[in-house]
Write a protein that holds these residues in place. Structure first.
Motif, PDB file in Angstrom:
ATOM      1  N   GLY A 285      31.456 -24.132  26.090  1.00  0.00           N
ATOM      2  CA  GLY A 285      30.100 -24.141  25.544  1.00  0.00           C
ATOM      3  C   GLY A 285      29.291 -25.342  26.013  1.00  0.00           C
ATOM      4  O   GLY A 285      28.299 -25.709  25.387  1.00  0.00           O
TER       5      GLY A 285
ATOM      6  N   LEU B 145      31.539 -15.348  28.554  1.00  0.00           N
ATOM      7  CA  LEU B 145      31.193 -15.983  27.279  1.00  0.00           C
ATOM      8  C   LEU B 145      31.542 -15.061  26.134  1.00  0.00           C
ATOM      9  O   LEU B 145      31.467 -13.846  26.265  1.00  0.00           O
TER      10      LEU B 145
ATOM     11  N   GLY C 117      30.720 -15.049  21.733  1.00  0.00           N
ATOM     12  CA  GLY C 117      30.247 -15.749  20.552  1.00  0.00           C
ATOM     13  C   GLY C 117      28.736 -15.621  20.377  1.00  0.00           C
ATOM     14  O   GLY C 117      28.085 -14.769  20.985  1.00  0.00           O
TER      15      GLY C 117
ATOM     16  N   TYR D 283      24.959 -17.433  20.426  1.00  0.00           N
ATOM     17  CA  TYR D 283      24.288 -18.474  21.209  1.00  0.00           C
ATOM     18  C   TYR D 283      22.783 -18.545  20.950  1.00  0.00           C
ATOM     19  O   TYR D 283      22.170 -17.549  20.575  1.00  0.00           O
TER      20      TYR D 283
ATOM     21  N   ASN E  10      24.337 -12.477  20.642  1.00  0.00           N
ATOM     22  CA  ASN E  10      25.766 -12.332  20.395  1.00  0.00           C
ATOM     23  C   ASN E  10      26.393 -11.631  21.593  1.00  0.00           C
ATOM     24  O   ASN E  10      25.847 -10.654  22.099  1.00  0.00           O
TER      25      ASN E  10
ATOM     26  N   PHE F 277      21.337 -19.002  28.642  1.00  0.00           N
ATOM     27  CA  PHE F 277      22.136 -19.514  27.529  1.00  0.00           C
ATOM     28  C   PHE F 277      21.972 -21.016  27.384  1.00  0.00           C
ATOM     29  O   PHE F 277      22.091 -21.742  28.370  1.00  0.00           O
TER      30      PHE F 277
ATOM     31  N   ARG G  33      22.911 -22.956  23.993  1.00  0.00           N
ATOM     32  CA  ARG G  33      23.843 -23.651  23.106  1.00  0.00           C
ATOM     33  C   ARG G  33      24.672 -22.639  22.315  1.00  0.00           C
ATOM     34  O   ARG G  33      24.146 -21.596  21.907  1.00  0.00           O
ATOM     35  N   LYS G  34      25.940 -22.978  22.084  1.00  0.00           N
ATOM     36  CA  LYS G  34      26.774 -22.079  21.278  1.00  0.00           C
ATOM     37  C   LYS G  34      26.579 -22.397  19.805  1.00  0.00           C
ATOM     38  O   LYS G  34      26.566 -23.573  19.420  1.00  0.00           O
TER      39      LYS G  34
ATOM     40  N   GLU H 174      31.499 -18.715  16.643  1.00  0.00           N
ATOM     41  CA  GLU H 174      32.281 -17.580  17.155  1.00  0.00           C
ATOM     42  C   GLU H 174      31.801 -16.308  16.457  1.00  0.00           C
ATOM     43  O   GLU H 174      31.255 -16.366  15.351  1.00  0.00           O
TER      44      GLU H 174
ATOM     45  N   ASP I 230      21.828 -18.179  11.822  1.00  0.00           N
ATOM     46  CA  ASP I 230      21.737 -18.427  13.271  1.00  0.00           C
ATOM     47  C   ASP I 230      20.270 -18.608  13.668  1.00  0.00           C
ATOM     48  O   ASP I 230      19.931 -19.505  14.451  1.00  0.00           O
TER      49      ASP I 230
END
Ligand SMILES: Cc1cc2nc3c(=O)[nH]c(=O)nc-3n(C[C@H](O)[C@H](O)[C@H](O)COP(=O)(O)O)c2cc1C
Ligand SMILES: Nc1ncnc2c1ncn2[C@@H]1O[C@H](COP(=O)(O)OP(=O)(O)O)[C@@H](O)[C@H]1O
Length: 311
Positions: A175, A220, A222, A224, A241, A277, A279-280, A283, A300
């Protein structure tokens, strides 16, 4: 830029070019250095530049279960090659014919007979041909025999590490998008067309643009923070997602990419979206109820608003 699919489509008139060969997965800064050297040689010699790639990539043909997840699809690579000033791309279907081709046969049939290569630009660890028997020393010797020059491009490093597709994949998994951007020279993106989903998103109050991932795996997984480029040039903040959506689907073999754009309510079905993308957030989770999923997505969104400084 011209795309030639298959050796059989190479025209005799193509003879005479400067070329490079590789997978170029990710088209990272190391690849970009090779492409820049290729372009310089092309201009100096007054010959078109040609990138030779394989589709599938050799490892995907030999050991599909072990082949690393792709960073770039063919389409992504082609766009990046065009931006690097490449004149032609020869995309060879890697099959059993190529699997058994010796380094000598590859040089004679592909480089000399089909393309009339006058200069070859390669990475300093480049190997090719059956059993990876062809290396830089072999190419130099073959070049003297057939009248082409060969130049290695030195390794490009970042913070002492050799830049490679593997390193980019590793940073994506961690990430570390700042590092990924420094390795690629651009933010990491996944692009695709917006498809129809289950229409559950709008019921949850978070419509999501579903983007088909062409391959089974994405590098990837998760949730973000993203920025999405729309076809008309607008760039909008969002949350995305990538995963199997365990809360709403029992069995899912192919990962989905879904993007919710903040403060947006237009119909974008069928459009091509480029998702950057940044930032994460977390999960992907299996929630017991849709209400919990909805609450998580709202959280989120709240984090993304803070990140993008949106009130
Ligand atoms: C920011 C974001 C986070 C998500 N997180 C999860 C998650 O943790 N678990 C999950 O099962 N699905 C998650 N999803 C996927 C939702 O299940 C999916 O978007 C929703 O069911 C709508 O599906 P539809 O577009 O096919 O209608 C997430 C989606 C978004 C946009
Ligand atoms: N804020 C938004 N973010 C993403 N897509 C949106 C948004 N507002 C409207 N849309 C549109 O709604 C669709 C998603 O609605 P949704 O109910 O999740 O349906 P689907 O299951 O077909 O994706 C998108 O494909 C797009 O055309």
């Amino acid at each position: 830029m011209q795309l030639v699919r298959g050796l059989h489509n190479v025209q005799p008139a193509f003879a005479g070019c400067v070329a490079t060969i590789g997978n170029f997965d990710g088209v990272h800064l190391g690849h970009q250095k090779i492409l820049a050297a290729l372009r310089a040689r092309s201009q100096a010699l007054g010959l078109p530049s040609c990138v030779i790639i394989f589709e599938p990539q050799p490892m995907e043909f030999f050991r599909p279960e072990l082949a690393p997840v792709r960073l770039t699809r063919l389409r992504d690579k082609l766009e990046l090659f065009a931006a690097a000033g490449v004149d032609r791309v020869l995309c060879i279907a890697f099959n059993s014919r190529f699997q058994h081709m010796s380094a000598q046969e590859f040089v004679e049939q592909v480089l000399v007979r089909a393309l009339g290569v006058r200069h070859l630009q390669v990475g300093d660890d480049f190997r090719f041909g059956c059993g990876r028997s062809g290396d830089f020393a072999y190419l130099q010797q073959a070049g003297q025999q057939h009248g082409f020059t060969v130049e290695p491009t030195c390794t490009v490093t970042l913070d002492g590490q050799r830049i490679s597709s593997t390193l980019v994949r590793q940073k994506l998994v961690e990430g570390d998008f700042a590092a990924v951007k420094r390795l690629l020279g651009r933010p990491y993106c996944i692009q695709g067309r917006v498809l129809h989903g289950q229409k559950l998103g709008r019921q949850l109050g978070v419509p999501t643009a579903n983007i088909q991932l062409k391959r089974r795996h994405a590098p990837l997984r998760g949730v973000y923070m993203v920025a999405a480029h729309l076809a008309d040039g607008r760039v909008l903040p969002g949350v995305a997602n990538i995963g199997m959506r365990p809360t709403v689907e029992q069995q899912n073999e192919i990962a989905h990419l879904e993007v919710h754009l903040l403060d947006f309510s237009e119909d974008i079905y069928g459009q091509r979206l480029v998702v950057e993308f940044h930032r994460k957030l977390r999960e992907e989770e299996k929630f017991a109820t849709l209400a919990e999923l909805q609450a998580a997505i709202e959280q989120d969104i709240a984090l993304a608003r803070k990140f993008w400084l949106i009130a």
